[in-house]
Design a protein around this motif. Sequence first.
Motif, PDB file in Angstrom:
ATOM      1  N   UNK A 401      63.660  -3.937  13.084  1.00  0.00           N
ATOM      2  CA  UNK A 401      63.340  -3.262  14.341  1.00  0.00           C
ATOM      3  C   UNK A 401      61.865  -2.882  14.420  1.00  0.00           C
ATOM      4  N   UNK A 402      61.287  -2.529  13.270  1.00  0.00           N
ATOM      5  CA  UNK A 402      59.866  -2.196  13.276  1.00  0.00           C
ATOM      6  C   UNK A 402      59.006  -3.369  13.682  1.00  0.00           C
ATOM      7  N   UNK A 403      59.337  -4.563  13.182  1.00  0.00           N
ATOM      8  CA  UNK A 403      58.618  -5.778  13.574  1.00  0.00           C
ATOM      9  C   UNK A 403      58.753  -6.013  15.075  1.00  0.00           C
ATOM     10  N   UNK A 509      37.055 -11.260   5.755  1.00  0.00           N
ATOM     11  CA  UNK A 509      37.946 -12.358   5.421  1.00  0.00           C
ATOM     12  C   UNK A 509      39.334 -12.232   6.017  1.00  0.00           C
ATOM     13  N   UNK A 510      39.551 -11.173   6.821  1.00  0.00           N
ATOM     14  CA  UNK A 510      40.875 -10.981   7.409  1.00  0.00           C
ATOM     15  C   UNK A 510      41.151 -12.048   8.459  1.00  0.00           C
ATOM     16  N   UNK A 511      42.355 -12.628   8.394  1.00  0.00           N
ATOM     17  CA  UNK A 511      42.790 -13.639   9.351  1.00  0.00           C
ATOM     18  C   UNK A 511      44.155 -13.213   9.896  1.00  0.00           C
ATOM     19  N   UNK A 516      50.218 -12.253   9.552  1.00  0.00           N
ATOM     20  CA  UNK A 516      51.577 -12.297  10.085  1.00  0.00           C
ATOM     21  C   UNK A 516      52.448 -13.299   9.332  1.00  0.00           C
ATOM     22  N   UNK A 517      51.898 -14.430   8.984  1.00  0.00           N
ATOM     23  CA  UNK A 517      52.677 -15.418   8.235  1.00  0.00           C
ATOM     24  C   UNK A 517      53.064 -14.885   6.857  1.00  0.00           C
ATOM     25  N   UNK A 518      52.128 -14.226   6.190  1.00  0.00           N
ATOM     26  CA  UNK A 518      52.440 -13.644   4.883  1.00  0.00           C
ATOM     27  C   UNK A 518      53.553 -12.603   5.012  1.00  0.00           C
TER      28      UNK A 518
END
Length: 552
Positions: A401-403, A509-511, A516-518
């Motif tokens: 639910x948080x997602x 370096x943030x992508x 989100x994929x990780x």
Amino acid sequence: MHRIVVAAFAVIAFCAPAFAGPPSGKGSYKDLQQIFEMFRESKTPSAWNANFNDPNAPNHGLIDYSASATDARLQKMNELRAALDDLNVAAWKRPRQAEFLAVRAQLDAELFNLRVSRPWARDPGFYVDQLLRFTFTQLPLEGDDKATLERQLAAVPAIIAAARENLDDVAADYAKLALHNLTTSDGVGHGHPYRAVPPAGVIGWYEDLHARVAETQPELVPAVEEAKASINEFKTWLEDNLGNFTAPAGVGAEQYDWYLKHAKLLPYTGDELILMSDREWERVYAFYVLARHRNRNLPELTPAESKEEYERRIEATDKNIRDFVTREEILTIPDYVGKLGYNAPFIERPQGLNFWEAVQFRDPHPDHLHAVIPGHRFDGLVEDNNDHPIRGRISDGVRAEGWGVYLEEAMLQAGVAEGRPRVDELIYLFGIFRAARVPADVNMQRNEWTVQQAVDFMREKTPWLDENVARVDAEIYLRRPPGYGVGYTIGMLQMRKLLADVAAQRGGGFVMKEFHDDFLNAGRLPISLIRWEMTGLDDEVGAFWETEPMPE
């Protein structure tokens, strides 16, 4: 399984020793997987697992929730829980330690269910819920379909008999909710076939089925009448005993905080959850007011006036979201993700739209983001394709639910609604309602509010919120395991914290897509564990190693 782990399965009272850190016993990671598999095989099965298709199944295929059956399940869970503390978790790397904590939380949740919640013994609605779905059958029926309905109808008196046998500690609020659901439409229709005027509760649906079989398949009338008679007898039994049902419905404040820490792996107490949600309600309500002011000279959004118009809006919304998350490199949509449908069907109600419909029929973005893509249906499909023996089989409610809630405003801020005036207001309305749920959940579970007080509070705090939606939500949060209602807003706040922590650590370096994929690839473990894995920060997880006896 290794000999040492098997030996640890001796019956041990659930008073596990406190650990300053991970257990340092002798069991291996393979033993953890085996314990988890045994847990999944031994935990209390859902009532929906009843097997009506086997004519030879004992007691119509119903699940056994008798005292002897639940005592046996409790003994097995105590054995498995004790075995966990003899694993050499201290020697494992962080991802496997996170999986250990996730598995242990699953066992603690089940032990709480068996020892405290006990819905089969405390909640008449546990049995009422099982009755409704039989009546949704489309007629006429032939062959196996007809035989299945006949077995379902024959099971109704058995369900009622089990209810009267097992309900030995009924909570007054649960009994009142069960009576309401027996006689009154919920006004929301979660999964119900559409009726312009819905039947009046479970009994009304059996009357509806009776009328339909009388017209199309009169040979089924006696079976429907017998089922309906047993349900009416159960209603009378509840009414006659209502004065004797004095147990509280909520689990209590001390038990609630124990459950948050041990079963949900939330690093907050109930008081802290209320404070967090109050601040979030103030923020999102203020943003809603500011958006209304900014948009004051624009025409108001109007609800779709036909099913065709509504479905065109859904199709356009789905395309916009998919194009947006791909073009803006928000996350990866795997090739196996096709059409995912939608949640709220088009309904014309004589009394007007409920809260969800009032939002969705104007613009589908809020719920499509939350419940379809990249929310629940997408999230669930990703999980279905996760073949990890632990991560692919755990689904934490706060994580799920948080997602979903995180995506609503996160995608708004990222730009998904650009060129779509006033959609921001609808997303803020969702956020307002989510935040108002938290005090309702906490205070009902602590036995400080009644259901009606929770309904009144949520309606006072949330524009457009109608009585029916508020009552259905309050019932869900009281009757489900503790913490379900807080999961929306609190899980979203955990997601925001995770985003900030990871972005701050990675700097330039943030992508976003990688983040989100990780997160999705980590499975649906509690967010506190995913945060520990992704950042190495143990300020939350450190407290979870210490276990405390479950309050009685």
